[in-house]
Design a protein around this motif. Structure first.
Motif, PDB file in Angstrom:
ATOM      1  N   ARG A 180       0.837  -1.198   0.000  1.00  0.00           N
ATOM      2  CA  ARG A 180       0.000   0.000   0.000  1.00  0.00           C
ATOM      3  C   ARG A 180       0.877   1.255   0.000  1.00  0.00           C
ATOM      4  N   GLY A 181       0.612   2.178  -0.927  1.00  0.00           N
ATOM      5  CA  GLY A 181       1.359   3.417  -0.993  1.00  0.00           C
ATOM      6  C   GLY A 181       0.619   4.565  -0.341  1.00  0.00           C
ATOM      7  N   ASN A 182       1.295   5.694  -0.179  1.00  0.00           N
ATOM      8  CA  ASN A 182       0.631   6.844   0.434  1.00  0.00           C
ATOM      9  C   ASN A 182      -0.495   7.397  -0.439  1.00  0.00           C
ATOM     10  N   HIS A 183      -0.468   7.107  -1.744  1.00  0.00           N
ATOM     11  CA  HIS A 183      -1.588   7.513  -2.597  1.00  0.00           C
ATOM     12  C   HIS A 183      -2.805   6.612  -2.393  1.00  0.00           C
ATOM     13  N   GLU A 184      -2.650   5.555  -1.624  1.00  0.00           N
ATOM     14  CA  GLU A 184      -3.777   4.683  -1.296  1.00  0.00           C
ATOM     15  C   GLU A 184      -4.179   4.812   0.179  1.00  0.00           C
ATOM     16  N   ASP A 185      -3.751   5.898   0.842  1.00  0.00           N
ATOM     17  CA  ASP A 185      -4.200   6.077   2.215  1.00  0.00           C
ATOM     18  C   ASP A 185      -5.648   6.591   2.215  1.00  0.00           C
ATOM     19  N   CYS A 186      -6.213   6.771   3.395  1.00  0.00           N
ATOM     20  CA  CYS A 186      -7.643   7.079   3.491  1.00  0.00           C
ATOM     21  C   CYS A 186      -7.995   8.473   2.991  1.00  0.00           C
ATOM     22  N   SER A 187      -7.013   9.359   2.883  1.00  0.00           N
ATOM     23  CA  SER A 187      -7.294  10.695   2.374  1.00  0.00           C
ATOM     24  C   SER A 187      -7.230  10.757   0.860  1.00  0.00           C
ATOM     25  N   ARG A 188      -6.860   9.637   0.216  1.00  0.00           N
ATOM     26  CA  ARG A 188      -6.751   9.609  -1.236  1.00  0.00           C
ATOM     27  C   ARG A 188      -7.513   8.411  -1.795  1.00  0.00           C
ATOM     28  N   ALA A 189      -6.809   7.448  -2.356  1.00  0.00           N
ATOM     29  CA  ALA A 189      -7.455   6.344  -3.064  1.00  0.00           C
ATOM     30  C   ALA A 189      -7.638   5.106  -2.193  1.00  0.00           C
ATOM     31  N   GLY A 190      -7.861   5.313  -0.902  1.00  0.00           N
ATOM     32  CA  GLY A 190      -7.984   4.184   0.012  1.00  0.00           C
ATOM     33  C   GLY A 190      -9.152   3.267  -0.286  1.00  0.00           C
ATOM     34  N   GLU A 191     -10.260   3.806  -0.818  1.00  0.00           N
ATOM     35  CA  GLU A 191     -11.410   2.932  -1.070  1.00  0.00           C
ATOM     36  C   GLU A 191     -11.090   1.868  -2.105  1.00  0.00           C
ATOM     37  N   GLY A 192     -10.438   2.247  -3.199  1.00  0.00           N
ATOM     38  CA  GLY A 192     -10.073   1.254  -4.204  1.00  0.00           C
ATOM     39  C   GLY A 192      -9.129   0.213  -3.657  1.00  0.00           C
ATOM     40  N   PRO A 245     -10.313  -8.992   4.884  1.00  0.00           N
ATOM     41  CA  PRO A 245     -11.670  -8.724   4.389  1.00  0.00           C
ATOM     42  C   PRO A 245     -11.987  -7.240   4.482  1.00  0.00           C
ATOM     43  N   MET A 246     -12.789  -6.753   3.561  1.00  0.00           N
ATOM     44  CA  MET A 246     -13.120  -5.339   3.549  1.00  0.00           C
ATOM     45  C   MET A 246     -13.956  -4.965   4.778  1.00  0.00           C
ATOM     46  N   GLU A 247     -13.551  -3.889   5.428  1.00  0.00           N
ATOM     47  CA  GLU A 247     -14.219  -3.447   6.637  1.00  0.00           C
ATOM     48  C   GLU A 247     -15.267  -2.381   6.299  1.00  0.00           C
ATOM     49  N   ARG A 248     -15.869  -1.784   7.318  1.00  0.00           N
ATOM     50  CA  ARG A 248     -16.908  -0.774   7.107  1.00  0.00           C
ATOM     51  C   ARG A 248     -16.332   0.595   6.799  1.00  0.00           C
ATOM     52  N   ALA A 249     -15.085   0.822   7.224  1.00  0.00           N
ATOM     53  CA  ALA A 249     -14.479   2.133   7.039  1.00  0.00           C
ATOM     54  C   ALA A 249     -13.004   1.972   6.710  1.00  0.00           C
ATOM     55  N   CYS A 250     -12.464   2.967   6.025  1.00  0.00           N
ATOM     56  CA  CYS A 250     -11.051   2.973   5.673  1.00  0.00           C
ATOM     57  C   CYS A 250     -10.205   3.125   6.934  1.00  0.00           C
ATOM     58  N   ARG A 251      -9.080   2.449   6.945  1.00  0.00           N
ATOM     59  CA  ARG A 251      -8.190   2.469   8.110  1.00  0.00           C
ATOM     60  C   ARG A 251      -6.756   2.537   7.622  1.00  0.00           C
ATOM     61  N   ASP A 252      -5.975   3.418   8.195  1.00  0.00           N
ATOM     62  CA  ASP A 252      -4.559   3.531   7.867  1.00  0.00           C
ATOM     63  C   ASP A 252      -3.719   2.708   8.832  1.00  0.00           C
ATOM     64  N   LEU A 253      -2.486   2.403   8.401  1.00  0.00           N
ATOM     65  CA  LEU A 253      -1.525   1.661   9.226  1.00  0.00           C
ATOM     66  C   LEU A 253      -2.131   0.344   9.715  1.00  0.00           C
ATOM     67  N   THR A 254      -2.467  -0.523   8.759  1.00  0.00           N
ATOM     68  CA  THR A 254      -3.175  -1.769   9.070  1.00  0.00           C
ATOM     69  C   THR A 254      -2.266  -2.891   9.538  1.00  0.00           C
ATOM     70  N   GLY A 255      -0.950  -2.660   9.586  1.00  0.00           N
ATOM     71  CA  GLY A 255      -0.085  -3.670  10.168  1.00  0.00           C
ATOM     72  C   GLY A 255       0.940  -4.246   9.216  1.00  0.00           C
TER      73      GLY A 255
END
Length: 426
Positions: free
Chosen positions: A209-221, A230-240
């Protein structure tokens, strides 16, 4: 007994018929095999209708819905995804898999050829220079993906940043005219899935995952299609952090998309990253590479308002450095849009940066880095190159030899990795 067997036979035929109909109705727009934790892997697909089925050793298996078009997802910017994200775990011991009439490249133990690159999208960003996405010279990722696929790698590692088409192409700009923009499916498809198709078909992937895929950008895709969980209900950064294992070889995969060096006290971020790293230490095999989007120990050139070259970055070395297992032989990353190899004499894993997959290139530091201090250690050897490229590593016994290829597939630099000793040159 005969009636029960007849019922089972009829039911089996009905199920197989349903799978065939579902597969025929669903047009598969993209498909690939993605590595997950602890030796697992999944078949992923994006379809314009219901999810299709996959044949594992001749047995049809329905793919599960990962993300439906009407799926809501919180903590992200508005985007439209009129497609289905689909997935199914690859059963252990599977020999062959087929989806949509195409053979899937399954993961195999102990890869002998690994391809690495990242930062592949075409930059359309207000306040920044717009790339000519319609020009293969300005944005060469489609050509790189097609050429790199002919190398027939056993594994592809993408070190993050897949989507850069964030702003509308200016009306007067013919170089990117007609390009989709934003964070929805049309941008994801144009920037990554469509051009990456030859390489997705060539080998299983580790996706970082890149910074362009964080929750403030393209995290949904990212979560709809690519995240390991599995896909959760909300976007989350720093998932481990997790360890993708292929026989005796491991890839330690870090989600550091949101782990930029903080301007204030870094201790909270250091603790979070360190705690995540501790969870996987016992799973790291005796030979591993660590991959992240942000480098832990590299040097970027001074930019506007910055008087000297900068270390990229401090917080990860603070978090991971004291705990780094001896089995981690090299760290690979992107984020900075050039090629860089940094060797510390074996005191820590050498750092490789391959952010050369297609996005606008970064400026190379103007002086040699040899002798420079990066996070408390002197650089023993280093090479930096600015140009569109991808890198292929081949194993020969205990030695890995790496070749950096330009966007036309011509070799431009060679490296040798033995244990933690990295040397690079022409």
């Amino acid at each position: 007994m005969k009636i029960e067997r007849r019922f089972v036979a009829v039911l089996t035929v009905a199920v197989l018929g349903w799978l065939a109909i579902a597969s025929a109705q669903a047009r598969v727009l993209s498909q690939w095999v993605e590595l997950g934790p602890d030796g697992s892997s999944t078949v992923r697909a994006i379809a314009d209708d219901a999810c299709p089925s996959v044949s594992f050793d001749g047995a049809p298996t329905a793919m599960a819905v990962r993300s439906a078009p009407d799926r809501t997802f919180d903590n992200v910017k508005a985007a439209v995804f009129a497609v289905w994200g689909c997935e199914v775990a690859v059963p252990p011991g599977t020999v062959a898999a087929v989806l949509g009439g195409k053979v899937l490249p399954l993961a195999r133990p102990n890869p002998q050829r690994i391809l690495i690159f990242g930062d592949t999208g075409c930059r359309l960003e207000s306040g920044n220079a717009f790339q000519d996405c319609n020009d293969p010279t300005s944005w060469p990722f489609p050509g790189i993906a097609a050429t790199a696929a002919t190398a027939r790698p056993d594994l592809v590692i993408h070190v993050g940043d897949y989507l850069y088409r964030e702003s509308a192409c200016p009306i007067e700009n013919r170089g990117c005219a007609g390009s989709p923009w934003g964070y929805g499916w049309d941008s994801w498809n144009a920037d990554f899935f469509e051009p990456a198709a030859p390489l997705l078909a060539a080998a299983p992937w580790v996706m970082v995952r890149g910074n362009h895929e964080d929750c403030s950008r393209a995290g949904e895709g990212w979560f709809r299609f690519m995240d390991r969980q599995p896909m959760e209900r909300a976007c989350r950064d720093l998932t481990g952090v997790f360890v993708a294992r292929l026989g005796d070889f491991g890839v330690v995969v870090v989600d550091d998309a949101k782990a930029a060096d903080p301007k204030d006290d870094p201790s909270a971020l250091v603790r979070l990253l360190r705690d995540q790293f501790v969870e996987i230490l016992a799973k790291v095999p005796a030979e591993s590479w660590m991959v992240s989007h942000r480098p832990s120990n590299s040097m970027r050139s001074a930019g506007p308002g910055v008087e000297q070259d900068e270390v990229e970055n401090h917080v990860q070395q603070l978090a991971f450095g004291p705990l780094m297992p001896s089995g981690v032989r090299m760290e690979a990353a992107g984020h900075t849009h050039f090629f860089q190899a940094v060797y510390f004499g074996g005191a820590r894993p050498p750092q490789l940066v391959v952010g050369t997959g297609g996005d606008k290139l970064s400026v190379v530091p103007p002086v040699s880095m040899i002798g420079a201090d990066i996070n408390g250690l002197k650089v023993v050897n280093s090479v930096t190159y600015s140009g569109f490229a991808y890198m292929v590593w081949d194993r020969l016994g205990a030695v890995w030899t790496g070749t950096l290829f330009d966007d036309g597939g011509r070799p431009i630099s060679h490296c040798r990795l033995f244990d933690r000793a990295l040397t690079c040159g022409p």
